[in-house]
Motif scaffolding. Structure first.
Motif: not given
Length: 76
Positions: A8-11, A29-32, A67-70, A73-76
């Protein structure tokens, strides 16, 4: 053949030494944000250890790769 475990993302955030709470993840994610021309592992906000963990996880196609790929994507 060994099955890849899905983390999971949290891990992932815990592995990176970041706040792994839902609010902590949302705030990170909102600030990076990363521009398209910068690789995830080259982001200026990672420590050397964090960048190394992410690079190794992607290069080795480890059980962290998905999860690193996720995160990427989330940071884009």
């Amino acid at each position: 053949m060994m099955e890849h475990m899905i983390h999971p993302f949290s891990e992932l955030f815990e592995q990176l030494g970041l706040d792994a709470s839902n609010d902590g993840i949302k705030h990170f994610i909102a600030t990076h944000k990363l521009p398209a021309n910068i690789e995830l592992i080259e982001a200026p906000f990672w420590s050397a250890a964090q960048a190394g963990f992410l690079k190794e996880g992607l290069q080795d196609d480890s059980d962290w790769a998905e999860v690193i790929d996720q995160l990427n994507i989330s940071l884009r």
